[in-house]
Design an enzyme around this catalytic site. Structure first.
Site, PDB file in Angstrom:
ATOM      1  N   ALA A  83       5.015   6.318  -9.313  1.00  0.00           N
ATOM      2  CA  ALA A  83       6.341   5.693  -9.239  1.00  0.00           C
ATOM      3  C   ALA A  83       7.115   6.239  -8.044  1.00  0.00           C
ATOM      4  O   ALA A  83       7.184   7.453  -7.844  1.00  0.00           O
ATOM      5  CB  ALA A  83       7.118   5.947 -10.531  1.00  0.00           C
ATOM      6  N   ASP A  88      16.581   3.417   2.174  1.00  0.00           N
ATOM      7  CA  ASP A  88      16.562   3.752   3.600  1.00  0.00           C
ATOM      8  C   ASP A  88      17.935   3.638   4.260  1.00  0.00           C
ATOM      9  O   ASP A  88      18.715   2.735   3.949  1.00  0.00           O
ATOM     10  CB  ASP A  88      15.603   2.805   4.343  1.00  0.00           C
ATOM     11  N   GLN A 144      14.264   7.280   7.113  1.00  0.00           N
ATOM     12  CA  GLN A 144      13.693   7.709   5.825  1.00  0.00           C
ATOM     13  C   GLN A 144      13.694   9.229   5.669  1.00  0.00           C
ATOM     14  O   GLN A 144      12.720   9.803   5.179  1.00  0.00           O
ATOM     15  CB  GLN A 144      12.254   7.187   5.675  1.00  0.00           C
ATOM     16  N   TYR A 147      13.179   9.821   1.948  1.00  0.00           N
ATOM     17  CA  TYR A 147      11.837   9.435   1.472  1.00  0.00           C
ATOM     18  C   TYR A 147      10.765  10.366   2.047  1.00  0.00           C
ATOM     19  O   TYR A 147       9.890  10.866   1.326  1.00  0.00           O
ATOM     20  CB  TYR A 147      11.577   7.986   1.891  1.00  0.00           C
ATOM     21  N   TYR A 179       0.695   1.430   5.380  1.00  0.00           N
ATOM     22  CA  TYR A 179       1.450   0.254   4.915  1.00  0.00           C
ATOM     23  C   TYR A 179       0.538  -0.672   4.105  1.00  0.00           C
ATOM     24  O   TYR A 179      -0.488  -1.135   4.590  1.00  0.00           O
ATOM     25  CB  TYR A 179       2.077  -0.478   6.100  1.00  0.00           C
TER      26      TYR A 179
HETATM   27  N1  LIG Z   1       3.760  -0.122  -0.422  1.00  0.00           N
HETATM   28  C1  LIG Z   1       3.496   0.709   0.562  1.00  0.00           C
HETATM   29  O1  LIG Z   1       3.247   0.297   1.697  1.00  0.00           O
HETATM   30  C2  LIG Z   1       3.445   2.205   0.308  1.00  0.00           C
HETATM   31  C3  LIG Z   1       3.047   3.024   1.364  1.00  0.00           C
HETATM   32  C4  LIG Z   1       2.969   4.410   1.135  1.00  0.00           C
HETATM   33  C5  LIG Z   1       3.283   4.930  -0.099  1.00  0.00           C
HETATM   34  N2  LIG Z   1       3.684   4.098  -1.099  1.00  0.00           N
HETATM   35  C6  LIG Z   1       4.008   4.711  -2.390  1.00  0.00           C
HETATM   36  O2  LIG Z   1       3.207   4.111  -3.396  1.00  0.00           O
HETATM   37  C7  LIG Z   1       3.911   4.102  -4.629  1.00  0.00           C
HETATM   38  C8  LIG Z   1       3.951   2.677  -5.183  1.00  0.00           C
HETATM   39  O3  LIG Z   1       4.604   1.847  -4.249  1.00  0.00           O
HETATM   40  P1  LIG Z   1       4.645   0.247  -4.422  1.00  0.00           P
HETATM   41  O4  LIG Z   1       4.886  -0.329  -3.064  1.00  0.00           O
HETATM   42  O5  LIG Z   1       3.482  -0.213  -5.205  1.00  0.00           O
HETATM   43  O6  LIG Z   1       5.994   0.087  -5.273  1.00  0.00           O
HETATM   44  P2  LIG Z   1       6.562  -1.175  -6.065  1.00  0.00           P
HETATM   45  O7  LIG Z   1       5.734  -2.407  -5.804  1.00  0.00           O
HETATM   46  O8  LIG Z   1       8.020  -1.213  -5.740  1.00  0.00           O
HETATM   47  O9  LIG Z   1       6.347  -0.753  -7.616  1.00  0.00           O
HETATM   48  C9  LIG Z   1       7.021   0.362  -8.076  1.00  0.00           C
HETATM   49  C10 LIG Z   1       6.616   0.672  -9.503  1.00  0.00           C
HETATM   50  O10 LIG Z   1       7.247   1.918  -9.833  1.00  0.00           O
HETATM   51  C11 LIG Z   1       8.083   1.736 -10.950  1.00  0.00           C
HETATM   52  N3  LIG Z   1       9.230   2.630 -10.839  1.00  0.00           N
HETATM   53  C12 LIG Z   1      10.152   2.713  -9.839  1.00  0.00           C
HETATM   54  N4  LIG Z   1      11.065   3.659 -10.127  1.00  0.00           N
HETATM   55  C13 LIG Z   1      10.720   4.192 -11.328  1.00  0.00           C
HETATM   56  C14 LIG Z   1      11.285   5.163 -12.179  1.00  0.00           C
HETATM   57  N5  LIG Z   1      12.393   5.841 -11.847  1.00  0.00           N
HETATM   58  N6  LIG Z   1      10.669   5.443 -13.367  1.00  0.00           N
HETATM   59  C15 LIG Z   1       9.547   4.782 -13.724  1.00  0.00           C
HETATM   60  N7  LIG Z   1       8.960   3.830 -12.959  1.00  0.00           N
HETATM   61  C16 LIG Z   1       9.549   3.544 -11.786  1.00  0.00           C
HETATM   62  C17 LIG Z   1       8.458   0.263 -10.952  1.00  0.00           C
HETATM   63  O11 LIG Z   1       8.872  -0.155 -12.244  1.00  0.00           O
HETATM   64  P3  LIG Z   1       9.700  -1.551 -12.423  1.00  0.00           P
HETATM   65  O12 LIG Z   1       8.667  -2.649 -12.291  1.00  0.00           O
HETATM   66  O13 LIG Z   1      10.274  -1.454 -13.794  1.00  0.00           O
HETATM   67  O14 LIG Z   1      10.723  -1.607 -11.341  1.00  0.00           O
HETATM   68  C18 LIG Z   1       7.114  -0.332 -10.510  1.00  0.00           C
HETATM   69  O15 LIG Z   1       6.212  -0.384 -11.601  1.00  0.00           O
HETATM   70  C19 LIG Z   1       5.307   4.679  -4.336  1.00  0.00           C
HETATM   71  O16 LIG Z   1       5.344   6.042  -4.652  1.00  0.00           O
HETATM   72  C20 LIG Z   1       5.444   4.478  -2.835  1.00  0.00           C
HETATM   73  O17 LIG Z   1       6.330   5.430  -2.275  1.00  0.00           O
HETATM   74  C21 LIG Z   1       3.785   2.747  -0.924  1.00  0.00           C
END
Ligand SMILES: NC(=O)c1ccc[n+]([C@@H]2O[C@H](COP(=O)([O-])OP(=O)(O)OC[C@H]3O[C@@H](n4cnc5c(N)ncnc54)[C@H](OP(=O)(O)O)[C@@H]3O)[C@@H](O)[C@H]2O)c1
Length: 240
Positions: A83, A88, A144, A147, A179
């Site tokens: 999570a 930003d 960021q 972050y 990304y």
């Molecule tokens: N996407 C990228 O390019 C990328 C790159 C590098 C790292 N990351 C990391 O990968 C992870 C997942 O990213 P994502 O892009 O898949 O995110 P996402 O699509 O926004 O999904 C986020 C998930 O986390 C849950 N969440 C957010 N805040 C929470 C909280 N306080 N307590 C419990 N659950 C929470 C959301 O629940 P709800 O559905 O209820 O909102 C959702 O299930 C993150 O840690 C992000 O920093 C992502």
């Protein structure tokens, strides 16, 4: 061996792909989420994976949520702290609230998720912890400061847990995705997305399943010698 796995933020994006990969690997999966009930219900209907709502930024809620998962499914042997949120802003415009929300979720949230399961893992002499960090925790990123600080901090957590858990059969590792084509990244204007892709030698965004594959490798019973490591999955965008 089939185990119980908890994936925070496991109902959408990268977390959803991880939940599905762990289910396909034979594990019983609990997917946590924060508040999007509709997405969680859809995910459960499509995959059969149970979803549990709590805020990872809240220690008591995390402890109670994990207790419920263990009552329903059994002791949690695998934890994926996935999570995460972004708030930003360039540093001169970043508010204390933007700083706090990101620290509470991305950094304290990892403590809140791992701390309740740690004693059980030590007792059972087995545990697999994977924290989803980020390329921007490795290299920093304009806009960021909050972050990047939390994602760098996640690497410190993993390296320390690896040392404390090793003699109890517990491993802790991190993955730094570049990304990835989740809703978050696909929502940015096409021009910005194109400029991001131009920086990726592989010439495309990553797929959530490509991160899930790294997780499945790290949590396997026979991955015991991989401990305290960071896997970069970023299409060649950044080397440590
Ligand atoms: N996407 C990228 O390019 C990328 C790159 C590098 C790292 N990351 C990391 O990968 C992870 C997942 O990213 P994502 O892009 O898949 O995110 P996402 O699509 O926004 O999904 C986020 C998930 O986390 C849950 N969440 C957010 N805040 C929470 C909280 N306080 N307590 C419990 N659950 C929470 C959301 O629940 P709800 O559905 O209820 O909102 C959702 O299930 C993150 O840690 C992000 O920093 C992502």
């Amino acid at each position: 061996m089939s185990r119980v796995a908890l994936v925070t933020g496991g109902s959408r994006g990268i977390g959803a792909a991880i939940s599905i990969a762990l289910k396909n690997a034979g594990h019983t999966v609990a997917a946590n989420y924060a508040g999007n009930d509709e997405a969680a219900a859809k995910f459960t209907a499509e995959t059969g994976i149970k979803t549990y709502k709590w805020n990872v930024a809240d220690y008591d809620a995390s402890k109670a949520g994990i207790a419920q998962v263990e009552a329903d499914l059994g002791p949690v042997d695998i934890v994926i702290a996935n999570a995460g949120i972004t708030r930003d802003a360039p540093f001169h415009k970043m508010t204390p609230d933007q700083w706090k929300q990101v620290v509470d979720t991305n950094l304290t949230g990892v403590f809140n998720t791992v701390h309740p399961v740690w004693p059980g893992m030590r007792d059972r002499k087995f545990g697999r912890i994977v924290v989803i960090s980020s390329i921007n925790g490795q290299k920093g990123q304009f806009g960021q400061v909050n972050y990047a600080a939390t994602k760098a901090g996640d690497l410190g957590i993993v390296k320390s847990l690896a040392q404390e858990g090793a003699r109890f059969g517990i491993t802790a590792n991190a993955i730094c995705p570049g990304y990835i084509a989740t809703e978050m990244v696909m929502a940015v204007p096409e021009k910005v997305r194109e400029s991001i892709i131009a920086q990726i030698p592989t010439g495309r965004l990553g797929e959530p399943e490509e991160i899930a594959r790294c997780v499945a490798f790290l949590v396997a019973d026979d991955a015991a010698f991989v401990n305290g490591s960071t896997i970069s999955a970023n299409g060649g965008q950044f080397f440590v």
